[in-house]
Scaffold this active site. Structure first.
Site, PDB file in Angstrom:
ATOM      1  N   SER A  53      -5.835   5.939   3.595  1.00  0.00           N
ATOM      2  CA  SER A  53      -5.095   7.664   3.013  1.00  0.00           C
ATOM      3  C   SER A  53      -6.046   8.063   2.358  1.00  0.00           C
ATOM      4  CB  SER A  53      -3.976   7.222   1.928  1.00  0.00           C
ATOM      5  OG  SER A  53      -4.180   6.328   0.619  1.00  0.00           O
ATOM      6  N   LYS A 120      -7.989  -5.519   1.830  1.00  0.00           N
ATOM      7  CA  LYS A 120      -6.546  -5.185   2.179  1.00  0.00           C
ATOM      8  C   LYS A 120      -5.631  -5.071   4.206  1.00  0.00           C
ATOM      9  CE  LYS A 120      -3.480  -2.150   2.327  1.00  0.00           C
ATOM     10  NZ  LYS A 120      -3.350  -1.316   3.274  1.00  0.00           N
ATOM     11  N   GLU A 122      -3.758  -4.953   7.334  1.00  0.00           N
ATOM     12  CA  GLU A 122      -2.292  -4.313   7.843  1.00  0.00           C
ATOM     13  C   GLU A 122      -1.650  -5.645   9.452  1.00  0.00           C
ATOM     14  OE1 GLU A 122      -1.908  -0.178   8.566  1.00  0.00           O
ATOM     15  OE2 GLU A 122      -1.841   0.244   7.441  1.00  0.00           O
ATOM     16  N   GLU A 189       5.924  -2.119   2.709  1.00  0.00           N
ATOM     17  CA  GLU A 189       6.221  -0.228   2.487  1.00  0.00           C
ATOM     18  C   GLU A 189       7.041   0.194   3.243  1.00  0.00           C
ATOM     19  OE1 GLU A 189       2.131   1.693   3.751  1.00  0.00           O
ATOM     20  OE2 GLU A 189       3.256   3.672   3.803  1.00  0.00           O
TER      21      GLU A 189
HETATM   22  O1  KIV Z   1      -3.818   3.331   2.665  1.00  0.00           O
HETATM   23  C1  KIV Z   1      -3.021   3.478   1.655  1.00  0.00           C
HETATM   24  O2  KIV Z   1      -2.909   3.996   0.467  1.00  0.00           O
HETATM   25  C2  KIV Z   1      -2.142   2.137   1.924  1.00  0.00           C
HETATM   26  C3  KIV Z   1      -0.682   2.945   0.346  1.00  0.00           C
HETATM   27  C4  KIV Z   1       0.220   3.553   1.266  1.00  0.00           C
HETATM   28  C5  KIV Z   1      -0.379   0.948   0.620  1.00  0.00           C
HETATM   29  O3  KIV Z   1      -2.105   1.357   2.498  1.00  0.00           O
END
Ligand code: KIV
Length: 284
Positions: A53, A120, A122, A189
């Site tokens: 993000s 992280k 996805e 999410e």
């Molecule tokens: O990139 C991000 O901010 C995210 C959050 C919305 C979990 O993946």
């Protein structure tokens, strides 16, 4: 409650984070630079995600898809320099974990060059093998199912997921596959509140919700949404706790006015020169 001496605390590890399942809610937020990371730690967050993000919120991109590994490394390094007690999770951006080799190479960059203590990614069952490969080589993985912004081209937009049986089953299967693959936590999410509650109940790892209701083991929000810094209307799942953009605009407008009108700077903002120096200057 704010941490009074965050710097004296032992850093939270991924396994410490995982052990908090079923305890007091885990609080996570995104951050992309040192000043906000420091404030987030002082406020008492458990985890900071240097998320993709970053693209829409900081780098001026329309979407997360444009963010690169270099971008995350650069911003993760700023965040990790500013905190000492908080778990810092670096997001693996779009297509950076298409193969296990890519995932290992890019996760190593986030950890080695960015200082992240976890990564992280996805996806659910389809990327469980990547999670398994990373965890087997010592990289803690946070998974992310439900609405996955890196898939918006395929899904057709930023849409809530898991609202019908097939979709809800996909969320369940994805979260369970990630748990079995060794993920230490999973972001849920934009999925229905009741679905998030049953997923949370059936998993042994913490669920971290964003737009998934109050029954998750923890919550994550995008910093710019919480602080009123995003230049778009806040998503339904967020709460704007303050209007930093409004405060910043007011301050900058005042600065512009004062410079234009000669009200700033004044003499006391300047420095003194030794007596007689001005008189001896030559402009020949
Ligand atoms: O990139 C991000 O901010 C995210 C959050 C919305 C979990 O993946």
């Amino acid at each position: 409650m704010a941490h009074e001496a965050a710097s004296s605390e032992a850093p939270l590890t991924a396994s410490g984070f995982r052990a908090r399942k079923g305890g007091p809610p885990l609080v996570c937020v995104t951050a992309y630079d040192a000043p906000f990371a420091r404030l987030a730690e002082q406020a008492g967050v458990d985890g900071i995600l240097v998320g993709d993000s970053l693209g829409p919120n900081v780098l001026g991109h329309a979407r997360e898809l444009h963010v690169t590994v270099d971008d995350i490394v650069h911003h993760a390094a700023a965040v990790t320099r500013a905190v000492s007690a908080t778990l810092v999770i670096g997001d693996l951006p779009f297509m950076s974990y298409a193969t296990l080799d890519d995932a290992l190479h890019n996760a190593a960059r986030l950890v080695r060059d960015g200082g992240a203590t976890a990564v992280k990614l996805e996806g659910g069952a389809e990327v469980a093998g990547i999670t398994e490969g990373l965890t087997a080589r010592g990289v803690p993985v946070m998974a992310h199912v439900g609405l996955t912004p890196q898939s918006v081209l395929a899904t057709g937009g930023y849409l809530a997921q898991g609202v019908n049986l097939a979709g809800a089953q996909r969320v369940v299967d994805g979260a369970r596959a990630q748990e079995a693959a060794g993920a230490f936590a999973v972001v849920l999410e934009a999925i229905p509140v009741r679905l998030a509650a049953v997923v949370t109940e059936h998993l042994s790892i913490p669920t971290i919700g964003i737009g998934a209701g109050p029954n998750c083991d923890g919550q994550i929000q995008v910093l710019h949404d919480l602080l009123g810094l995003a230049d778009r209307p806040p998503p339904r799942h967020t709460r704007r706790y303050t209007d930093l953009a409004g405060a910043a605009l007011e301050a900058l407008t005042q600065y512009c006015d004062e410079v234009t009108q000669g009200a700033f700077p004044s003499v006391e903002h300047g420095f003194k020169i030794r007596r007689g120096v001005i008189d001896r200057l030559s402009f020949d």
